[in-house]
Design an enzyme around this catalytic site. Structure first.
Site, mmCIF file in Angstrom:
data_model
loop_
_atom_site.group_PDB
_atom_site.id
_atom_site.type_symbol
_atom_site.label_atom_id
_atom_site.label_comp_id
_atom_site.label_asym_id
_atom_site.label_seq_id
_atom_site.Cartn_x
_atom_site.Cartn_y
_atom_site.Cartn_z
ATOM 1 N N SER B 110 0.846 -1.193 -0.065
ATOM 2 C CA SER B 110 -0.035 -0.038 0.020
ATOM 3 C C SER B 110 0.957 1.159 -0.031
ATOM 4 C CB SER B 110 -1.004 0.075 1.009
ATOM 5 O OG SER B 110 -0.184 0.187 2.301
ATOM 6 N N LYS B 147 0.111 4.190 6.603
ATOM 7 C CA LYS B 147 -0.433 4.991 5.384
ATOM 8 C C LYS B 147 0.038 6.862 5.867
ATOM 9 C CE LYS B 147 -3.545 2.342 3.446
ATOM 10 N NZ LYS B 147 -3.087 0.931 4.233
#
Lengths: 188, 188
Positions: B110, B147
């Site tokens: 990610s 993230k």
DNA sequence: TTGCATGGTGAACGAACGTTCACTATACTG
DNA sequence: CAGTATAGTGAACGTTCGTTCACCATGCAA
């Protein structure tokens, strides 16, 4: 007893050596070295420090290391009993043979698809034979670059960037592989 | 004298402490500690080691460090006089506050466009306030992820992956930022 | 209450520490 | 050739090292 661990750690970081028994006495507030001796035996049992042949205490691995808590999906345990888990000495992990290792700062984006970006530091190790697919620091036709080393079926080699915007480099005159890249470091 | 440097280095790596004067004597082949004393003074002048208040020698920074040779475009100097250049202690470079730092292994892709790949290790530091744009380790709606932290104009926050195949995460119930990512390590 | 770990004090031990001094051998300089 | 650094030897110094012993205070179990 964890406060003792921390006191030793900060002493070690400040002085870059382990404290002597009398230094520990003042460090812990003891007035007798014997109290330290008894405490040290417990610390040894706990695996925090070790003794060498001369009886001096030396840092166990844990003193230089950072806790390794597992996968990022598992997150960071909130419990304090994370002491049991693994730790990692970043230096030893990345640098296997320090006499042959050097750090270079990355310029350009020719290895961007390998996840190596401008400003990153790479650990390069000299004196090892590069294999096909290794990332190498090479001097080709007079200039230095970092690329994949690729071997063709006929035995000839060329350099391939990890950036589809650039073309492979087929050495015209000279190709000297100075080192292979063993690791990458990035700091935010 | 560079052979002396190397002997001390290997002793230090093996024993995790500096050798005493008599140990150095056997290490160098001297029969007198005085020969060592004179040599040590030169090593101190050369900046290889230092003495502390008690007269014991402690490792100068250089003993734990790896030569930092400059940009990758400049390649690796062949000359041996690279001693003058910079060196870098990887541990100290990456880990500013070890008591608050942890290493996590990266799972998934990610953050691939940030150059953080599966299998990489990230250094996460707890207890610091995350800013907009930081890479954070966060628990959102019951699961852990890494993230970008993004702040909207209205003050609310969400998490954005560095992978255009994934969508930003707008926390429904809960968002706990456990740590921010301070560095990345990859080993080949 | 007695008994016994536990954890600390204080002093002493021999050994190892870093330092220093006088001396020798080699090598370079003029 | 003489003169002088340079590098190492060997022994002695006071200090600090880690270790050990006897002893004391506290707290807990029987």
């Amino acid at each position: 007893m964890d406060t003792h661990r921390r006191a030793i750690q900060s002493f070690y970081e400040e002085h870059r050596r382990m404290p002597s028994y009398s230094e520990m006495a003042t460090l812990f507030g003891f007035k007798s070295k014997n109290a330290v001796a008894k405490l040290v035996n417990k610390l040894i049992d706990g695996g925090l420090v070790t003794k060498d042949a001369q009886g001096r205490i030396i840092p166990s691995r844990a003193l230089n290391e950072v806790p390794l808590l597992g996968l990022v999906e598992a997150g960071i345990p909130t419990s304090v009993d994370a002491e049991l888990s693994d730790t990692l000495d970043i230096n030893a992990y990345l640098v296997e043979d320090r006499a042959r290792s050097y750090i270079l700062e990355v310029k350009g984006d020719s290895m961007i698809e390998e996840g190596i970006r401008e400003g990153d530091l790479v650990i390069a190790e000299k004196g090892v034979t590069a294999k096909d697919g290794d990332i190498v620091i090479a001097e080709v036709d007079g200039g230095w670059t970092m690329k994949y080393l690729r071997t063709k079926k006929d035995g000839s080699v060329y350099l391939e960037p990890a950036n589809s915007a650039y073309k492979p480099i087929y050495p015209k005159y000279d190709l000297t592989i100075a080192a292979i890249v063993k690791g990458v470091i990035r700091k935010y």
